[in-house]
Design an enzyme around this catalytic site. Structure first.
Site, PDB file in Angstrom:
ATOM      1  N   GLU A 284      37.918 -22.723   7.394  1.00  0.00           N
ATOM      2  CA  GLU A 284      37.820 -21.610   7.976  1.00  0.00           C
ATOM      3  C   GLU A 284      38.372 -21.865   9.615  1.00  0.00           C
ATOM      4  O   GLU A 284      39.291 -21.203   9.891  1.00  0.00           O
ATOM      5  CB  GLU A 284      36.584 -20.917   7.935  1.00  0.00           C
ATOM      6  CG  GLU A 284      36.250 -20.208   6.765  1.00  0.00           C
ATOM      7  CD  GLU A 284      37.350 -19.103   6.526  1.00  0.00           C
ATOM      8  OE1 GLU A 284      37.770 -18.458   7.489  1.00  0.00           O
ATOM      9  OE2 GLU A 284      37.338 -18.647   5.278  1.00  0.00           O
ATOM     10  N   THR A 285      37.538 -22.684  10.169  1.00  0.00           N
ATOM     11  CA  THR A 285      37.682 -23.109  11.560  1.00  0.00           C
ATOM     12  C   THR A 285      37.922 -24.399  11.946  1.00  0.00           C
ATOM     13  O   THR A 285      37.610 -24.781  13.107  1.00  0.00           O
ATOM     14  CB  THR A 285      36.693 -22.439  12.461  1.00  0.00           C
ATOM     15  OG1 THR A 285      35.357 -23.028  11.941  1.00  0.00           O
ATOM     16  CG2 THR A 285      36.454 -20.693  12.177  1.00  0.00           C
TER      17      THR A 285
END
Length: 368
Positions: free
Chosen positions: A151-152
């Site tokens: 995701e990040t």
């Protein structure tokens, strides 16, 4: 609106942004997790004041006042300061040229040294929290680490768009596409949940940054998921997915548990690479993310599993065929189990779900 106002450009804080996964057909609107279409944007083109007297915004305000008891003047002030983002509209559009999907290319973006090394540091820094989440929710630490890494990159790329602007733009000015009405409705719902969350948590509505589709924080929860699944896992009195890895870990684990994660069960099984097994897999690959067949049905058709499993005990286990195409290469296949399906509740893409699993496994191996 003057020409000067129409051409305003606002600098972005970073160039590499997380993109929301917006294949909404079949995707639960509770969460639109980052699908990682990486883009390079140095400045954001905006139009201030567009929603001050916008008919759709006015109707939305009426609904929020009637249904949720919002103060009308406060909402009018918020939307008076919200801006239309032409950059968000441009990024939400599907690519103008559609290339063939490539599992090997996709995988190489996530199962690579930078992300694996960052995952090792994240695991080491949050070892006790990951152990606690695994014990309480039944979700392996490796899976939680895999999701946050995809995701990040463990909080490094959380997005630089004001969530109020992104969601207002997509709720009231979604671009002209065949599914425009459905997407506009979805983003209006997300906007409503964002405002409710801001009110309930006393969060400054202008302060929250996220992806261009409004995903927030280390795990990139959309507002609906933020309200439904996020938890105060560090027990400090408030939920903070933007700054608290502990809250992010607990919230991801809870999301997966509530979507049916089966503790102690595998995510996928390998399929033997003989022609008969691959032929059965190809015929059974229907693209559906939920288990629609039993293992017995496939083995009776000639498929062999390349795993040390008890076929008699596992015969009635529900499975789905995961197809992983790469141009000019033989398509790869796996059998996904219930837990694979649960990963697709975060993002419906088979590529995404397997990348999460494999990244987590790669980080776990590097920890050994």
């Amino acid at each position: 609106m003057t020409d000067t106002q129409r051409s305003l450009r606002r600098p972005l804080l970073g160039a590499a942004l997380s993109a929301a996964a917006l294949g909404l057909c079949g995707l639960s609107p509770t969460l639109l997790a980052a699908g990682k279409r990486r883009v390079s944007v140095r400045e954001e083109e905006i139009e201030p004041g567009r929603y001050r007297d916008n008919p759709q915004a006015r109707a939305f305000i009426d609904e929020m006042v009637a249904r949720h008891g919002f103060d009308r003047g406060m909402l009018q002030d918020w939307f008076g300061q919200a801006v239309y983002s032409a950059t968000v509209v441009r990024l939400i559009m599907p690519p103008t040229t559609t290339g063939r999907k490539s599992w090997r290319t996709y995988r190489s973006r996530f199962i690579e040294p930078i992300r694996i090394n960052a995952g090792v540091r994240f695991w080491q820094d949050n070892r006790d929290t990951l152990r606690r989440a695994e014990s309480e929710f039944g979700v392996p630490a490796s899976v939680i680490v895999g999701i946050i890494g995809v995701e990040t990159i463990y909080g490094r790329d959380m997005g630089t768009f004001r969530v109020l602007d992104s969601l207002s733009t997509l709720a009231f000015d979604y671009p002209d596409t065949p599914n425009r009405e459905a997407r506009s409705t979805l983003f209006r719902n997300q906007l409503a949940d964002y405002l409710l969350w801001c009110r309930d948590t006393r969060t400054d509505v202008y302060s929250v940054l996220g992806s261009y589709a409004g995903a927030i924080g280390i795990p990139q929860f959309m507002p609906t998921s933020l309200r439904e699944y996020a938890i105060d896992y560090d027990n400090n009195g408030h939920i903070d997915l933007r700054n608290s890895p502990t809250d992010a870990i607990g919230s991801v684990a809870r999301f997966l548990q509530l979507h049916g994660w089966e503790a102690g069960r595998p995510v996928a099984w390998r399929i033997a690479d003989d022609a008969g097994s691959l032929g059965v897999a190809a015929a059974a690959a229907d693209g559906e993310p939920w288990p629609t067949r039993t293992l017995n049905q496939l083995t009776r058709a000639g498929l062999r599993v390349d795993e040390p499993i008890n076929l008699a005990r596992e015969g009635e286990t529900g499975v789905l065929v995961v197809d992983l195409p790469t141009p000019d290469q033989p398509t790869e296949y796996l059998l996904g189990l219930r837990n694979f399906y649960v990963l697709t509740r975060y993002n419906r893409s088979f590529f995404y779900a397997l990348a999460v699993y494999q990244l987590g496994e790669a980080v776990k191996a590097a920890m050994a």
